[in-house]
Design an enzyme around this catalytic site. Structure first.
Site, PDB file in Angstrom:
ATOM      1  N   HIS A 191     -47.734 -38.988 -79.334  1.00  0.00           N
ATOM      2  CA  HIS A 191     -47.171 -37.599 -79.001  1.00  0.00           C
ATOM      3  C   HIS A 191     -47.003 -37.689 -80.544  1.00  0.00           C
ATOM      4  O   HIS A 191     -45.953 -38.788 -81.524  1.00  0.00           O
ATOM      5  CB  HIS A 191     -45.551 -37.053 -78.224  1.00  0.00           C
ATOM      6  CG  HIS A 191     -45.118 -36.046 -78.659  1.00  0.00           C
ATOM      7  ND1 HIS A 191     -45.586 -35.216 -77.686  1.00  0.00           N
ATOM      8  CD2 HIS A 191     -44.114 -35.664 -78.796  1.00  0.00           C
ATOM      9  CE1 HIS A 191     -44.829 -34.377 -78.245  1.00  0.00           C
ATOM     10  NE2 HIS A 191     -44.263 -34.546 -78.994  1.00  0.00           N
ATOM     11  N   ASP A 225     -45.193 -35.701 -65.859  1.00  0.00           N
ATOM     12  CA  ASP A 225     -44.395 -34.440 -66.030  1.00  0.00           C
ATOM     13  C   ASP A 225     -44.665 -34.616 -68.112  1.00  0.00           C
ATOM     14  O   ASP A 225     -44.782 -35.739 -68.812  1.00  0.00           O
ATOM     15  CB  ASP A 225     -42.951 -34.806 -66.123  1.00  0.00           C
ATOM     16  CG  ASP A 225     -42.631 -35.044 -64.518  1.00  0.00           C
ATOM     17  OD1 ASP A 225     -43.064 -34.184 -64.190  1.00  0.00           O
ATOM     18  OD2 ASP A 225     -42.034 -36.690 -64.255  1.00  0.00           O
ATOM     19  N   LEU A 226     -45.456 -34.228 -68.680  1.00  0.00           N
ATOM     20  CA  LEU A 226     -45.531 -33.511 -70.015  1.00  0.00           C
ATOM     21  C   LEU A 226     -44.783 -34.449 -70.449  1.00  0.00           C
ATOM     22  O   LEU A 226     -43.160 -33.817 -70.836  1.00  0.00           O
ATOM     23  CB  LEU A 226     -45.911 -32.207 -70.778  1.00  0.00           C
ATOM     24  CG  LEU A 226     -46.334 -32.095 -71.867  1.00  0.00           C
ATOM     25  CD1 LEU A 226     -47.804 -32.632 -71.563  1.00  0.00           C
ATOM     26  CD2 LEU A 226     -46.544 -30.423 -71.784  1.00  0.00           C
ATOM     27  N   ASP A 227     -45.065 -35.232 -71.199  1.00  0.00           N
ATOM     28  CA  ASP A 227     -44.218 -36.024 -72.153  1.00  0.00           C
ATOM     29  C   ASP A 227     -43.089 -36.498 -71.869  1.00  0.00           C
ATOM     30  O   ASP A 227     -42.219 -36.479 -72.827  1.00  0.00           O
ATOM     31  CB  ASP A 227     -43.757 -34.680 -73.721  1.00  0.00           C
ATOM     32  CG  ASP A 227     -45.130 -34.211 -74.577  1.00  0.00           C
ATOM     33  OD1 ASP A 227     -46.503 -35.125 -74.471  1.00  0.00           O
ATOM     34  OD2 ASP A 227     -45.041 -33.458 -74.692  1.00  0.00           O
ATOM     35  N   GLU A 228     -43.097 -36.895 -70.550  1.00  0.00           N
ATOM     36  CA  GLU A 228     -42.449 -38.216 -69.932  1.00  0.00           C
ATOM     37  C   GLU A 228     -41.914 -38.972 -69.909  1.00  0.00           C
ATOM     38  O   GLU A 228     -41.708 -39.585 -69.380  1.00  0.00           O
ATOM     39  CB  GLU A 228     -41.843 -36.666 -68.534  1.00  0.00           C
ATOM     40  CG  GLU A 228     -40.640 -34.792 -69.535  1.00  0.00           C
ATOM     41  CD  GLU A 228     -39.878 -35.276 -69.928  1.00  0.00           C
ATOM     42  OE1 GLU A 228     -38.853 -36.229 -69.839  1.00  0.00           O
ATOM     43  OE2 GLU A 228     -39.047 -34.407 -70.688  1.00  0.00           O
TER      44      GLU A 228
END
Length: 283
Positions: A191, A225-228
């Site tokens: 990310h 869970d996006l970017d989690e």
């Protein structure tokens, strides 16, 4: 003559774990040459990575069976591999090629203990880069209408190439929940920001608008869970008020390359342990 094996163990903490493991190694005449361990104080989960030498005539199953017999814990996650085993890797990329180029360079020069089997992209742009390294390139365009079929093809490639690790090297597509579940624990994403914070589109521009003094990158496991996902590796670069947003992008790409390579190396070397939404990463 001896052969090195890497043993990893995750289990509920209790007295006698180290004694059980070393006793199992001793039962087959092995020798511990490296060991790292940690007990998470919140979950009381015990993590251990051990390198052992055993006689050449003993294999992975012999080591695992000997330690498992002494450990006597059916709930333990005990894994053993030869130290010279190289995980098979699929890289997924879109148009930004800096992370792909870096991974291929490190792999060709022996800096990554993996075998890169295939590069998959939703655009054709990176095809020549993969070809120059002798790696198969598969172009899988994706749209809202074709997403399910495209992800089915990704799964087929993972199975066909017996892939151990999938690396999202700036793959600019959100994976479905189904594909995230299929790749759980074996997909790494980079990310282009220091998480948590500045999520979503244009994180460098968000950081610039806020006048930040540090920009960074985060490598994490992919989850629905996006970017989690659980964080594996992070790095930051100091900036000043004089840097433009485009300059932050350039600095950030250098950081992304470094962070992703570190994360892939750590996972390939069995130094990363998942504990819920967190990781234990041995140096």
């Amino acid at each position: 003559m001896t052969t090195s094996h890497v043993l990893t163990l995750t289990c509920a903490d209790r007295r006698g774990i180290m004694h059980a493991v070393t006793a199992g190694v001793l039962d087959i005449g092995g020798n511990v040459v490296e060991n790292e361990q940690f007990t998470d104080p919140d979950s009381l989960i015990f993590c251990m990575r051990t390198v052992i030498d055993v006689d050449d005539d003993l294999g992975v199953d012999d080591v695992r069976d000997a330690v498992a017999a002494r450990l006597a814990d059916d709930e333990a996650d005990l894994r053993v591999r030869r130290a010279d085993h190289r995980p098979r890797v699929m890289i997924m990329v879109s148009r930004h090629d800096h992370c792909l180029v870096d991974l291929l360079y490190r792999w060709r020069n022996g800096g990554l203990p993996v075998d890169i089997e295939v590069v998959v992209s939703n655009h054709p742009d990176c095809g020549p880069i993969a070809a120059a390294s002798g790696v198969e390139f598969v172009h899988l365009p994706v749209s809202r209408e074709t997403k399910e079929a495209q992800e089915t093809r990704v799964k087929e490639l993972v199975v066909a190439h017996d892939i151990d690790i999938v690396v999202l090297a700036r793959y600019m597509q959100i994976l479905s929940d189904d594909l995230c579940e299929f790749l759980a624990g074996r997909a790494i994403n980079i990310h282009h920001s220091f998480l948590p914070g500045f999520k979503g589109a244009k994180p460098y521009h968000q950081a610039h608008d806020r006048g930040v003094k540090l920009v960074g990158a985060t490598a994490h496991f992919v989850t629905a869970d996006l970017d989690e996902g659980p964080i594996i590796e992070q790095e930051v670069t100091r900036v000043t008020h004089a840097h433009t947003a485009d300059q932050l992008v350039s600095l950030g790409q250098d950081t992304e390359r470094l962070v992703l390579a570190r994360a892939v190396r750590a996972v390939a070397d069995d130094r990363v342990f998942l504990i819920g939404d967190r990781t234990v990463v041995f140096p």
